[in-house]
Design a protein around this motif. Structure first.
Motif, PDB file in Angstrom:
ATOM      1  N   VAL A 183       0.846  -1.201   0.000  1.00 30.65           N
ATOM      2  CA  VAL A 183       0.000   0.000   0.000  1.00 30.65           C
ATOM      3  C   VAL A 183       0.877   1.245   0.000  1.00 30.65           C
ATOM      4  CG1 VAL A 183      -1.869  -1.177   1.234  1.00 30.65           C
ATOM      5  CG2 VAL A 183      -0.187   0.140   2.530  1.00 30.65           C
ATOM      6  N   ASP A 184       0.245   2.381  -0.305  1.00 31.31           N
ATOM      7  CA  ASP A 184       0.938   3.667  -0.259  1.00 31.31           C
ATOM      8  C   ASP A 184       0.976   4.236   1.153  1.00 31.31           C
ATOM      9  OD1 ASP A 184       1.207   3.556  -3.052  1.00 31.31           O
ATOM     10  OD2 ASP A 184      -0.682   4.601  -3.365  1.00 31.31           O
ATOM     11  N   MET A 185      -0.102   3.963   1.916  1.00 29.29           N
ATOM     12  CA  MET A 185      -0.221   4.514   3.268  1.00 29.29           C
ATOM     13  C   MET A 185      -1.199   3.673   4.068  1.00 29.29           C
ATOM     14  SD  MET A 185      -1.969   8.054   4.434  1.00 29.29           S
ATOM     15  CE  MET A 185      -2.052   8.488   6.150  1.00 29.29           C
ATOM     16  N   VAL A 186      -0.981   3.617   5.370  1.00 27.68           N
ATOM     17  CA  VAL A 186      -1.929   2.954   6.271  1.00 27.68           C
ATOM     18  C   VAL A 186      -2.201   3.892   7.446  1.00 27.68           C
ATOM     19  CG1 VAL A 186      -0.118   1.693   7.504  1.00 27.68           C
ATOM     20  CG2 VAL A 186      -2.440   0.846   7.571  1.00 27.68           C
ATOM     21  N   THR A 187      -3.466   3.945   7.851  1.00 28.20           N
ATOM     22  CA  THR A 187      -3.868   4.728   9.019  1.00 28.20           C
ATOM     23  C   THR A 187      -4.339   3.748  10.083  1.00 28.20           C
ATOM     24  OG1 THR A 187      -4.561   6.535   7.580  1.00 28.20           O
ATOM     25  CG2 THR A 187      -5.345   6.589   9.856  1.00 28.20           C
ATOM     26  N   LEU A 188      -3.764   3.855  11.276  1.00 31.48           N
ATOM     27  CA  LEU A 188      -4.005   2.909  12.368  1.00 31.48           C
ATOM     28  C   LEU A 188      -4.644   3.602  13.565  1.00 31.48           C
ATOM     29  CD1 LEU A 188      -0.382   1.515  12.358  1.00 31.48           C
ATOM     30  CD2 LEU A 188      -2.358   0.327  11.432  1.00 31.48           C
ATOM     31  N   PRO A 189      -5.461   2.871  14.331  1.00 32.62           N
ATOM     32  CA  PRO A 189      -6.011   3.432  15.568  1.00 32.62           C
ATOM     33  C   PRO A 189      -5.059   3.181  16.749  1.00 32.62           C
ATOM     34  CG  PRO A 189      -7.056   1.316  15.139  1.00 32.62           C
ATOM     35  CD  PRO A 189      -6.091   1.581  14.001  1.00 32.62           C
ATOM     36  N   GLY A 190      -4.141   4.087  16.963  1.00 38.14           N
ATOM     37  CA  GLY A 190      -3.179   3.944  18.053  1.00 38.14           C
ATOM     38  C   GLY A 190      -3.769   4.359  19.384  1.00 38.14           C
ATOM     39  N   GLN A 191      -3.130   3.966  20.460  1.00 39.38           N
ATOM     40  CA  GLN A 191      -3.648   4.311  21.781  1.00 39.38           C
ATOM     41  C   GLN A 191      -3.577   5.803  22.054  1.00 39.38           C
ATOM     42  OE1 GLN A 191      -1.355   1.771  24.325  1.00 39.38           O
ATOM     43  NE2 GLN A 191       0.197   3.314  24.697  1.00 39.38           N
TER      44      GLN A 191
ATOM     45  N   LEU B 212      -9.086   0.940  10.572  1.00 35.04           N
ATOM     46  CA  LEU B 212      -7.806   0.868   9.876  1.00 35.04           C
ATOM     47  C   LEU B 212      -8.073   1.162   8.406  1.00 35.04           C
ATOM     48  CD1 LEU B 212      -4.894  -1.437  10.248  1.00 35.04           C
ATOM     49  CD2 LEU B 212      -6.007  -1.443   8.034  1.00 35.04           C
ATOM     50  N   ILE B 213      -7.310   2.074   7.824  1.00 39.03           N
ATOM     51  CA  ILE B 213      -7.509   2.456   6.427  1.00 39.03           C
ATOM     52  C   ILE B 213      -6.239   2.171   5.648  1.00 39.03           C
ATOM     53  CG2 ILE B 213      -8.053   4.339   4.844  1.00 39.03           C
ATOM     54  CD1 ILE B 213      -9.412   5.747   7.259  1.00 39.03           C
ATOM     55  N   LEU B 214      -6.390   1.444   4.543  1.00 37.34           N
ATOM     56  CA  LEU B 214      -5.294   1.159   3.622  1.00 37.34           C
ATOM     57  C   LEU B 214      -5.531   1.964   2.360  1.00 37.34           C
ATOM     58  CD1 LEU B 214      -5.474  -2.702   4.015  1.00 37.34           C
ATOM     59  CD2 LEU B 214      -3.725  -1.237   5.006  1.00 37.34           C
ATOM     60  N   GLN B 215      -4.529   2.733   1.929  1.00 38.89           N
ATOM     61  CA  GLN B 215      -4.666   3.527   0.710  1.00 38.89           C
ATOM     62  C   GLN B 215      -3.593   3.113  -0.277  1.00 38.89           C
ATOM     63  OE1 GLN B 215      -4.687   7.680   1.714  1.00 38.89           O
ATOM     64  NE2 GLN B 215      -6.495   7.475   2.972  1.00 38.89           N
ATOM     65  N   SER B 216      -4.046   2.878  -1.517  1.00 40.10           N
ATOM     66  CA  SER B 216      -3.116   2.465  -2.555  1.00 40.10           C
ATOM     67  C   SER B 216      -3.684   2.826  -3.921  1.00 40.10           C
ATOM     68  CB  SER B 216      -2.867   0.956  -2.482  1.00 40.10           C
ATOM     69  OG  SER B 216      -1.868   0.584  -3.398  1.00 40.10           O
ATOM     70  N   GLY B 217      -2.924   3.605  -4.675  1.00 40.19           N
ATOM     71  CA  GLY B 217      -3.345   3.962  -6.017  1.00 40.19           C
ATOM     72  C   GLY B 217      -4.708   4.611  -6.093  1.00 40.19           C
ATOM     73  N   GLY B 218      -5.056   5.454  -5.145  1.00 40.43           N
ATOM     74  CA  GLY B 218      -6.341   6.135  -5.148  1.00 40.43           C
ATOM     75  C   GLY B 218      -7.486   5.303  -4.591  1.00 40.43           C
ATOM     76  N   GLU B 219      -7.239   4.045  -4.242  1.00 40.93           N
ATOM     77  CA  GLU B 219      -8.275   3.193  -3.664  1.00 40.93           C
ATOM     78  C   GLU B 219      -8.074   3.101  -2.157  1.00 40.93           C
ATOM     79  OE1 GLU B 219      -8.905  -0.608  -5.444  1.00 40.93           O
ATOM     80  OE2 GLU B 219      -8.570   0.163  -7.459  1.00 40.93           O
TER      81      GLU B 219
END
Length: 137
Positions: A20-28, A50-57
């Motif tokens: 993936v290009d980026m990942v957003t995680l729910p940290g403490q 949790l959000i995975l972003q890759s190539g606009g998706e």
């Protein structure tokens, strides 16, 4: 552009292995965005989105408690739950939330039961948040 390899592992096995290009995680400490070349880090995650972003998706999952290990090119997440939005049955999860809240209000649970019920409630609320925010068409 360089990418991160993300592995999500639950007690059932490898849930996801993807670049993936980026990942957003729910940290403490709050939401944490991770890009390639991130500084090495091991930290705890909490139930959330949790959000995975890759190539606009974007792919969105509800995750439970766990740990994440981050390096410059890899994110390895170990969690007790990882569900895609389309896998979440909103009515069943809403029922589970109500039962857990009632059980906690009655204060008849032992210490271990109370902790398990609170953990179930947190996972269920994370699922509802993801489902309601990202409803499938």
């Amino acid at each position: 552009m360089s990418q991160l390899h993300v592995d999500i592992v639950t007690p059932e096995g490898v849930r996801l292995a993807q670049d993936v290009d980026m990942v957003t995680l729910p940290g403490q400490e709050g939401e944490m965005g991770v890009f390639p070349n991130h500084e090495p880090l091991i930290t705890r995650i909490v139930p959330g989105e949790l959000i995975l972003q890759s190539g606009g998706e974007r792919k969105v999952l509800a995750v439970g408690e766990g740990f994440v290990r981050i390096s410059a090119e890899r994110v390895t997440l170990l969690s007790d739950m990882a569900l895609y939005e389309e896998e979440i049955e909103e009515a069943k999860v809403a029922e589970a939330v109500e039962r857990a809240q009632q059980a906690l209000r009655r204060k008849e649970l032992g210490e271990e039961e109370q902790a398990a019920t609170a953990a179930l409630l947190a996972r269920s609320l994370a699922q509802l948040k993801v489902k309601r925010r990202h409803r499938s068409a």
